[in-house]
Design a protein around this motif. Structure first.
Motif, PDB file in Angstrom:
ATOM      1  N   THR A 139      47.249  12.520  -5.814  1.00 28.62           N
ATOM      2  CA  THR A 139      47.101  13.978  -5.894  1.00 28.62           C
ATOM      3  C   THR A 139      48.243  14.594  -6.702  1.00 28.62           C
ATOM      4  O   THR A 139      48.025  15.526  -7.480  1.00 28.62           O
ATOM      5  N   GLY A 168      47.638  16.456 -10.189  1.00 27.97           N
ATOM      6  CA  GLY A 168      48.167  17.806 -10.335  1.00 27.97           C
ATOM      7  C   GLY A 168      49.031  17.952 -11.567  1.00 27.97           C
ATOM      8  O   GLY A 168      48.958  18.950 -12.289  1.00 27.97           O
ATOM      9  N   HIS A 169      49.849  16.951 -11.829  1.00 29.04           N
ATOM     10  CA  HIS A 169      50.704  16.957 -13.020  1.00 29.04           C
ATOM     11  C   HIS A 169      49.843  17.022 -14.281  1.00 29.04           C
ATOM     12  O   HIS A 169      50.109  17.824 -15.184  1.00 29.04           O
ATOM     13  N   THR A 173      56.707  13.335 -12.498  1.00 34.74           N
ATOM     14  CA  THR A 173      56.382  13.382 -11.072  1.00 34.74           C
ATOM     15  C   THR A 173      57.459  12.771 -10.188  1.00 34.74           C
ATOM     16  O   THR A 173      57.452  12.978  -8.977  1.00 34.74           O
ATOM     17  N   ALA A 210      39.821  20.521 -13.978  1.00 33.64           N
ATOM     18  CA  ALA A 210      40.400  20.462 -12.630  1.00 33.64           C
ATOM     19  C   ALA A 210      39.554  21.227 -11.619  1.00 33.64           C
ATOM     20  O   ALA A 210      39.521  20.870 -10.443  1.00 33.64           O
ATOM     21  N   LEU A 249      41.085  20.442  -7.437  1.00 35.84           N
ATOM     22  CA  LEU A 249      42.387  20.136  -8.020  1.00 35.84           C
ATOM     23  C   LEU A 249      43.009  21.398  -8.613  1.00 35.84           C
ATOM     24  O   LEU A 249      44.217  21.611  -8.494  1.00 35.84           O
ATOM     25  N   MET A 295      44.626  23.115  -5.850  1.00 34.20           N
ATOM     26  CA  MET A 295      45.789  22.370  -5.346  1.00 34.20           C
ATOM     27  C   MET A 295      47.050  22.655  -6.148  1.00 34.20           C
ATOM     28  O   MET A 295      48.146  22.643  -5.592  1.00 34.20           O
ATOM     29  N   ILE A 296      46.902  22.914  -7.427  1.00 34.01           N
ATOM     30  CA  ILE A 296      48.111  23.115  -8.240  1.00 34.01           C
ATOM     31  C   ILE A 296      48.608  24.556  -8.208  1.00 34.01           C
ATOM     32  O   ILE A 296      49.683  24.842  -8.716  1.00 34.01           O
TER      33      ILE A 296
END
Length: 151
Positions: A12, A16-17, A35, A71, A127, A130-131
């Motif tokens: 994850t 995200g990165h 990361t 995403a 995603l 999530m970011i």
């Protein structure tokens, strides 16, 4: 305690990165540096995400990794499944026939209800969401102690 594996957690973070900079390809070394995850682990996770169809990889000079789709079209459940398999809090939660007690279990249906709620939450979170920073801090729910376990 219910917990996803470290590799799922790393997946994850890595996804995200990559979602944070979709304008170019990313090398494994760059993802590792960005990361803070060791390069061998980053490479292992990237390859698994490619196999799961969540990332694309391009080889050669200027190659690297990118999201396979936007995403907003990738759910957290898809990332979790790529490392954990079917989501199930108990053996009977992910598929039938795994538990010897299944046919006589009086709480199986409720475990399956709980599993459906958890799976729905993972499916509904993308995603892209999530970011983004969480809208408010999430506080841990205090544990309740029964009279028999209280000291």
């Amino acid at each position: 305690m219910l917990r996803v594996s470290k590799l799922t957690d790393y997946a994850t973070v890595i996804m995200g990165h990559l979602a944070g900079a979709t304008d170019r390809l990313h090398s494994a070394a760059e993802v590792a540096q960005g990361t803070g995850i060791a390069l061998p682990t980053t490479s292992k996770v990237l390859k698994a995400l490619v196999r799961a169809g969540l990332l694309r990889s391009l080889r050669g000079q200027g190659g690297g990794y990118e999201l396979a789709r936007p995403a907003s079209e990738i759910s957290v459940a898809q990332i979790v499944r790529s490392f954990e398999g079917a989501v199930g809090l108990t053996e009977c939660g992910s598929s039938e026939g795994l538990c010897e007690q299944e046919s006589i279990c009086s709480i199986r249906g409720n475990w399956q209800r709980i599993n459906q709620v958890v799976l729905a939450a993972l499916e509904s979170m993308t995603l892209a969401e999530m970011i983004r920073p969480a809208p408010m801090p999430i506080r841990a729910v205090p544990r309740r102690h029964s009279a028999s376990t209280a000291a």
